[in-house]
Design a protein around this motif. Structure first.
Motif, PDB file in Angstrom:
ATOM      1  N   ALA A 120       0.832  -1.210   0.000  1.00 13.58           N
ATOM      2  CA  ALA A 120       0.000   0.000   0.000  1.00 13.58           C
ATOM      3  C   ALA A 120       0.865   1.257   0.000  1.00 13.58           C
ATOM      4  O   ALA A 120       0.535   2.245  -0.664  1.00 13.58           O
ATOM      5  CB  ALA A 120      -0.923  -0.009   1.213  1.00 13.58           C
ATOM      6  N   SER A 123       2.167   1.638  -3.582  1.00 13.64           N
ATOM      7  CA  SER A 123       1.168   2.019  -4.585  1.00 13.64           C
ATOM      8  C   SER A 123       0.406   3.288  -4.231  1.00 13.64           C
ATOM      9  O   SER A 123      -0.143   3.940  -5.114  1.00 13.64           O
ATOM     10  CB  SER A 123       0.163   0.876  -4.773  1.00 13.64           C
ATOM     11  OG  SER A 123      -0.670   0.760  -3.619  1.00 13.64           O
ATOM     12  N   GLY A 124       0.344   3.605  -2.963  1.00 14.98           N
ATOM     13  CA  GLY A 124      -0.470   4.736  -2.526  1.00 14.98           C
ATOM     14  C   GLY A 124      -1.946   4.388  -2.403  1.00 14.98           C
ATOM     15  O   GLY A 124      -2.767   5.238  -2.097  1.00 14.98           O
ATOM     16  N   GLU A 125      -2.288   3.135  -2.639  1.00 20.36           N
ATOM     17  CA  GLU A 125      -3.672   2.675  -2.546  1.00 20.36           C
ATOM     18  C   GLU A 125      -3.920   2.061  -1.168  1.00 20.36           C
ATOM     19  O   GLU A 125      -3.021   1.465  -0.590  1.00 20.36           O
ATOM     20  CB  GLU A 125      -3.959   1.632  -3.635  1.00 20.36           C
ATOM     21  CG  GLU A 125      -3.784   2.154  -5.044  1.00 20.36           C
ATOM     22  CD  GLU A 125      -4.734   3.299  -5.359  1.00 20.36           C
ATOM     23  OE1 GLU A 125      -5.919   3.229  -4.953  1.00 20.36           O
ATOM     24  OE2 GLU A 125      -4.289   4.277  -6.002  1.00 20.36           O
ATOM     25  N   PRO A 126      -5.143   2.179  -0.649  1.00 19.28           N
ATOM     26  CA  PRO A 126      -5.436   1.596   0.669  1.00 19.28           C
ATOM     27  C   PRO A 126      -5.212   0.083   0.685  1.00 19.28           C
ATOM     28  O   PRO A 126      -5.664  -0.635  -0.209  1.00 19.28           O
ATOM     29  CB  PRO A 126      -6.911   1.922   0.895  1.00 19.28           C
ATOM     30  CG  PRO A 126      -7.198   3.079  -0.015  1.00 19.28           C
ATOM     31  CD  PRO A 126      -6.285   2.889  -1.208  1.00 19.28           C
ATOM     32  N   ASP A 129      -8.527  -2.084   0.802  1.00 14.07           N
ATOM     33  CA  ASP A 129      -9.199  -2.214  -0.498  1.00 14.07           C
ATOM     34  C   ASP A 129      -8.505  -3.246  -1.377  1.00 14.07           C
ATOM     35  O   ASP A 129      -9.165  -4.074  -2.025  1.00 14.07           O
ATOM     36  CB  ASP A 129      -9.222  -0.874  -1.222  1.00 14.07           C
ATOM     37  CG  ASP A 129      -9.986   0.204  -0.465  1.00 14.07           C
ATOM     38  OD1 ASP A 129     -10.083   0.110   0.782  1.00 14.07           O
ATOM     39  OD2 ASP A 129     -10.471   1.135  -1.107  1.00 14.07           O
ATOM     40  N   ALA A 130      -7.175  -3.207  -1.394  1.00 14.37           N
ATOM     41  CA  ALA A 130      -6.416  -4.131  -2.236  1.00 14.37           C
ATOM     42  C   ALA A 130      -6.590  -5.576  -1.782  1.00 14.37           C
ATOM     43  O   ALA A 130      -6.715  -6.490  -2.605  1.00 14.37           O
ATOM     44  CB  ALA A 130      -4.935  -3.744  -2.235  1.00 14.37           C
ATOM     45  N   SER A 134     -12.741  -4.248  -1.570  1.00 15.82           N
ATOM     46  CA  SER A 134     -13.715  -3.213  -1.236  1.00 15.82           C
ATOM     47  C   SER A 134     -13.157  -2.381  -0.091  1.00 15.82           C
ATOM     48  O   SER A 134     -12.211  -2.795   0.586  1.00 15.82           O
ATOM     49  CB  SER A 134     -15.061  -3.824  -0.823  1.00 15.82           C
ATOM     50  OG  SER A 134     -14.940  -4.514   0.403  1.00 15.82           O
ATOM     51  N   GLY A 135     -13.756  -1.242   0.130  1.00 16.59           N
ATOM     52  CA  GLY A 135     -13.354  -0.408   1.239  1.00 16.59           C
ATOM     53  C   GLY A 135     -13.822  -0.988   2.569  1.00 16.59           C
ATOM     54  O   GLY A 135     -14.669  -1.894   2.610  1.00 16.59           O
TER      55      GLY A 135
END
Length: 167
Positions: A120, A123-126, A129-130, A134-135
């Motif tokens: 995370a 990538s900077g993504e949560p 979620d990954a 889903s969130g």
């Protein structure tokens, strides 16, 4: 645990933090198995706790020793296990209990997201979620048992804050 102003050498601080990783899972096991609730009924041997919770006696004895080492219970001269004041806060029937909070923050779906933290950060993504597709809030909506546990954890936190304000 304070990292600032520590009198320990930096290497000791790092080792203490790395070794502390097992405390959360130990408390998770205590809450998940209802050990505090069992011991609130009456002091019992670790073997009696094992039988009552459907666990292996040797494994329960090791868990109880660990819980004693971190101050959640203690043994008397007859080998019976008693809750300490800290251990009582893990009972499900205590207002502001920490049991739901421990179960929520160490739930398998949360632990899996923490394991994805390096990815995370890259990538900077949560991470949640990954890992789950889903969130967090959508995940809870789709998993009512996890939602109920999260709600209980948050309610317990509110109870504890109210008590602190009233003191």
């Amino acid at each position: 645990m304070s990292l600032t102003g520590s009198v320990n050498p930096p290497q000791t601080t790092i080792l203490e933090l790395l070794r502390a990783v097992w405390i959360g899972p130990v408390l998770y096991a205590m809450a998940d198995l209802g050990i505090a609730d069992r011991l609130a009924i009456s002091p019992q041997t670790s073997e009696e706790v094992a039988v009552a919770t459907g666990c292996d006696a040797h494994a329960m004895s090791r868990l109880i020793r660990t819980l004693a080492a971190i101050g959640f219970c203690e043994r008397d001269e007859q080998g019976r296990v008693h809750l300490t004041p800290t251990g009582h806060l893990m009972r499900s029937d205590v207002p502001g209990t920490f049991a739901p909070y421990v179960l929520a923050i160490h739930a398998p779906h949360v632990e899996r997201a923490w394991a994805a933290l390096p990815a995370a950060i890259r990538s900077g993504e949560p991470a949640f979620d990954a890992v789950h597709g889903s969130g967090f809030w959508d995940f809870l909506s789709a998993h009512p048992e996890d939602q109920a546990l999260f709600d209980a954890a948050m309610a317990g936190g509110a109870d504890r804050k109210v008590k602190l304000i009233q003191q």
